[in-house]
Design an enzyme around this catalytic site. Structure first.
Site, PDB file in Angstrom:
ATOM      1  N   ASP A  64       0.816  -1.210   0.000  1.00 19.97           N
ATOM      2  CA  ASP A  64       0.000   0.000   0.000  1.00 19.97           C
ATOM      3  C   ASP A  64       0.855   1.269   0.000  1.00 19.97           C
ATOM      4  O   ASP A  64       0.509   2.263  -0.630  1.00 19.97           O
ATOM      5  CB  ASP A  64      -0.923   0.000   1.227  1.00 19.97           C
ATOM      6  CG  ASP A  64      -1.990  -1.085   1.141  1.00 19.97           C
ATOM      7  OD1 ASP A  64      -2.161  -1.660   0.049  1.00 19.97           O
ATOM      8  OD2 ASP A  64      -2.637  -1.354   2.167  1.00 19.97           O
ATOM      9  N   ARG A 149       1.602  18.043  24.781  1.00 20.51           N
ATOM     10  CA  ARG A 149       0.633  19.125  24.724  1.00 20.51           C
ATOM     11  C   ARG A 149      -0.254  18.962  23.497  1.00 20.51           C
ATOM     12  O   ARG A 149       0.009  18.139  22.621  1.00 20.51           O
ATOM     13  CB  ARG A 149       1.361  20.468  24.694  1.00 20.51           C
ATOM     14  CG  ARG A 149       2.163  20.748  25.954  1.00 20.51           C
ATOM     15  CD  ARG A 149       3.079  21.947  25.765  1.00 20.51           C
ATOM     16  NE  ARG A 149       2.325  23.159  25.445  1.00 20.51           N
ATOM     17  CZ  ARG A 149       2.903  24.297  25.040  1.00 20.51           C
ATOM     18  NH1 ARG A 149       4.226  24.346  24.894  1.00 20.51           N
ATOM     19  NH2 ARG A 149       2.168  25.366  24.792  1.00 20.51           N
ATOM     20  N   GLY A 180      -6.640   3.045   6.968  1.00 10.70           N
ATOM     21  CA  GLY A 180      -5.352   3.232   7.615  1.00 10.70           C
ATOM     22  C   GLY A 180      -5.465   3.915   8.964  1.00 10.70           C
ATOM     23  O   GLY A 180      -6.195   3.480   9.856  1.00 10.70           O
ATOM     24  N   SER A 182      -6.944   6.538   9.802  1.00 10.59           N
ATOM     25  CA  SER A 182      -8.288   7.036  10.084  1.00 10.59           C
ATOM     26  C   SER A 182      -9.103   6.070  10.937  1.00 10.59           C
ATOM     27  O   SER A 182      -9.697   6.459  11.948  1.00 10.59           O
ATOM     28  CB  SER A 182      -9.029   7.325   8.771  1.00 10.59           C
ATOM     29  OG  SER A 182     -10.372   7.682   9.015  1.00 10.59           O
ATOM     30  N   SER A 184      -8.013   3.672  12.805  1.00 16.57           N
ATOM     31  CA  SER A 184      -7.376   3.519  14.107  1.00 16.57           C
ATOM     32  C   SER A 184      -7.711   4.680  15.036  1.00 16.57           C
ATOM     33  O   SER A 184      -7.759   4.524  16.257  1.00 16.57           O
ATOM     34  CB  SER A 184      -5.857   3.407  13.938  1.00 16.57           C
ATOM     35  OG  SER A 184      -5.513   2.269  13.177  1.00 16.57           O
ATOM     36  N   GLN A 238       4.071   9.656   4.548  1.00 13.01           N
ATOM     37  CA  GLN A 238       5.331   9.554   3.818  1.00 13.01           C
ATOM     38  C   GLN A 238       6.039  10.887   3.627  1.00 13.01           C
ATOM     39  O   GLN A 238       7.226  10.926   3.349  1.00 13.01           O
ATOM     40  CB  GLN A 238       5.085   8.923   2.441  1.00 13.01           C
ATOM     41  CG  GLN A 238       4.567   7.499   2.509  1.00 13.01           C
ATOM     42  CD  GLN A 238       4.288   6.931   1.140  1.00 13.01           C
ATOM     43  OE1 GLN A 238       3.976   7.659   0.204  1.00 13.01           O
ATOM     44  NE2 GLN A 238       4.394   5.611   1.012  1.00 13.01           N
TER      45      GLN A 238
END
Length: 302
Positions: A64, A149, A180, A182, A184, A238
């Site tokens: 991917d 923070r 991906g 998102s 998680s 990346q």
């Protein structure tokens, strides 16, 4: 159905994977029966062949991460992609190496049948001046650095102010990228054919704002407010840029920026066969073994 008429085909092989390089040469010889010219490059190479005006198809031998890097290179050029999976999960791939010839032949014989996917365009302004711009095909993340923070951002959507929000970060993702980071971070898994964009606050302070899905033509503006921690803008996991207080990030989603050749497999089949759902204890053991692969897709370079 009439098969494709191809001029130039570019084969991109995953870096440092001997099996992908070997198959790339075999595939190049095979493709000469289907097109006029074939070129083979390694994914990490910044080759001018991506800009060939007669480029009609890109075949990717990778995972991917390799697909994302290649897709950004041909972003919005309507050049279809086909991927043979050499990654750990291969959620975006339609072809497996063990029967690539049969599957690729079928896709080519189907003709000009492709899936059109949405993408993201972004701009980063500092003191009113444009300092960076680019594209993303999976997701764009505004996130904090190692400090514990929060990121403090004023958010506007289509010119309408949403408000000031503190969070660990904010994610805008395409349907292709919903499998991906998102998902998680609590976002939904979206069917890739949808023309929508995913907005996911990452651990928002006091949990005051939920994940949302917007129309693909939505325009977002993020103004980094005083009090935020050191932050980064990351594209597809990346590419990264440091962002500062008072920087402004503008993002627009646009349809039909990435194309994959062929009908593809269904979302349900991808979920079932790409380790999202473990069918039995043996599957779990196999999945745990795969996670030890150092070439995991989520961190794969172009």
């Amino acid at each position: 159905m009439e098969s494709l008429s191809l001029r130039t085909v570019l084969i991109v092989t995953k870096a440092r994977v001997a099996e992908a390089a070997e198959l790339g040469q075999t595939l190049a010889r095979w493709m000469l029966n289907h097109c006029q010219r074939v070129h083979v490059v390694v994914a990490e190479q910044n080759s001018p062949l991506y800009q060939d005006p007669e480029l009609d198809l890109v075949i990717i031998l990778g995972g991917d991460g390799t697909i994302l890097g290649v897709a950004r290179r041909v972003f919005d050029r309507k050049i279809p992609l086909v991927s043979i999976n050499f990654g750990r999960v291969g959620f975006l791939s339609d072809i497996e190496p063990d029967n690539w010839e049969e599957q690729l032949s079928k896709i080519l014989q189907e003709g000009n049948v492709y899936r059109s996917l949405a993408g993201l365009r972004w701009k980063l302004y500092r003191f009113g001046h444009l300092i960076h711009s680019g594209t993303a095909v999976n997701d764009l993340v505004i996130g904090r650095s190692g400090m514990a923070r929060l990121v403090y951002v004023d958010i506007s959507v289509n010119g309408e102010r949403m408000g000031d929000v503190r969070a660990d970060g904010f994610l805008l993702g395409t349907p292709m990228g919903s499998s991906g980071y998102s998902i998680s971070a609590g976002g939904p898994l979206l069917q890739t054919s949808l023309n929508v964009v995913n907005f996911v606050p990452i651990c928002p302070f006091l949990n005051i704002i939920p994940p949302m899905v917007f129309d693909c033509h939505t325009f977002f503006r993020f103004h980094m407010l005083p009090g935020t921690t050191d932050s980064y803008l990351t594209l597809d996991g990346q590419e990264g840029h440091i962002i500062q207080t008072n920087d402004v990030i503008e993002v627009e989603c646009c349809p039909d920026c990435v194309r994959f050749l062929g009908r593809g497999i269904s979302l349900v089949e991808r979920i079932r066969t790409r380790s999202f759902i473990l069918q039995n204890p043996m599957d779990k053991a196999a999945a745990e073994t795969k996670t030890q692969d150092p070439d995991a897709d989520s961190s794969e370079e172009e």
